[in-house]
Write a protein that holds these residues in place. Structure first.
Motif, mmCIF file in Angstrom:
data_model
loop_
_atom_site.group_PDB
_atom_site.id
_atom_site.type_symbol
_atom_site.label_atom_id
_atom_site.label_comp_id
_atom_site.label_asym_id
_atom_site.label_seq_id
_atom_site.Cartn_x
_atom_site.Cartn_y
_atom_site.Cartn_z
ATOM 1 N N SER A 6 12.968 -28.782 23.931
ATOM 2 C CA SER A 6 12.106 -29.067 25.075
ATOM 3 C C SER A 6 11.248 -30.301 24.783
ATOM 4 O O SER A 6 11.085 -30.717 23.636
ATOM 5 N N ALA A 7 10.688 -30.875 25.824
ATOM 6 C CA ALA A 7 9.854 -32.074 25.677
ATOM 7 C C ALA A 7 8.637 -31.792 24.803
ATOM 8 O O ALA A 7 8.209 -32.645 24.018
ATOM 9 N N GLU A 8 8.059 -30.585 24.915
ATOM 10 C CA GLU A 8 6.890 -30.232 24.111
ATOM 11 C C GLU A 8 7.236 -30.174 22.625
ATOM 12 O O GLU A 8 6.488 -30.655 21.775
ATOM 13 N N VAL A 9 8.394 -29.605 22.307
ATOM 14 C CA VAL A 9 8.825 -29.509 20.908
ATOM 15 C C VAL A 9 9.123 -30.901 20.366
ATOM 16 O O VAL A 9 8.746 -31.240 19.237
ATOM 17 N N GLN A 10 9.799 -31.736 21.148
ATOM 18 C CA GLN A 10 10.089 -33.097 20.704
ATOM 19 C C GLN A 10 8.801 -33.889 20.467
ATOM 20 O O GLN A 10 8.688 -34.617 19.480
ATOM 21 N N ALA A 11 7.827 -33.721 21.350
ATOM 22 C CA ALA A 11 6.547 -34.416 21.175
ATOM 23 C C ALA A 11 5.836 -33.923 19.918
ATOM 24 O O ALA A 11 5.249 -34.720 19.171
ATOM 25 N N GLY A 12 5.877 -32.628 19.666
ATOM 26 C CA GLY A 12 5.264 -32.079 18.453
ATOM 27 C C GLY A 12 5.930 -32.596 17.194
ATOM 28 O O GLY A 12 5.259 -32.924 16.207
ATOM 29 N N GLU A 14 7.539 -35.450 16.906
ATOM 30 C CA GLU A 14 7.195 -36.865 16.791
ATOM 31 C C GLU A 14 5.785 -37.045 16.239
ATOM 32 O O GLU A 14 5.541 -37.901 15.389
ATOM 33 N N ASP A 15 4.840 -36.227 16.691
ATOM 34 C CA ASP A 15 3.473 -36.288 16.160
ATOM 35 C C ASP A 15 3.438 -35.950 14.676
ATOM 36 O O ASP A 15 2.737 -36.590 13.893
#
Length: 116
Positions: A6-12, A14-15
């Motif tokens: 999901s986009a949230e997991v990918q953003a996490g 990346e952070d």
């Protein structure tokens, strides 16, 4: 088999990757006998933590770990949030050889061999 994040997991992820890169970055600036960790660098400048970095200006040395990268003339440009940004005015790359003030011939000897 398909892999979908999901986009949230990918953003996490990346952070977390960016935080890991900041921790592993070994860039530092030395001014006089003081050393400051570089939190971000780009062409033409770098940023230090605002609470620990004074308004540096003048001649500083830039290191990657123990490797001397360059000697730079800098000026503090702006403070934005937790960062103090600096502009590079002049950058002299550090070399492994000392500079000379004469031209070396291409066929010059590299050593002296004497007759015994």
């Amino acid at each position: 088999m398909t892999t979908f994040l999901s986009a949230e997991v990918q953003a996490g992820l990346e952070d977390a990757r960016k935080r890991g890169l900041q921790k592993s970055r070994r860039l530092r600036v030395e001014a006089g006998n003081q050393s400051y960790s570089v939190i971000r660098a780009w062409d033409g400048g770098f940023a230090l933590h605002a609470e620990t970095a004074p308004h540096l200006r003048g001649l500083v040395d830039l290191y990657d770990g123990a490797h001397h990268l360059s000697r730079c003339l800098i000026v503090a440009s702006e403070e934005e949030g937790p960062e103090m940004r600096f502009e590079l005015k002049v950058v002299n790359e550090a070399g492994s050889e000392q500079p000379v003030d004469f031209e070396r011939a291409d066929n010059a000897p590299v050593a002296l061999i004497s007759k015994v």
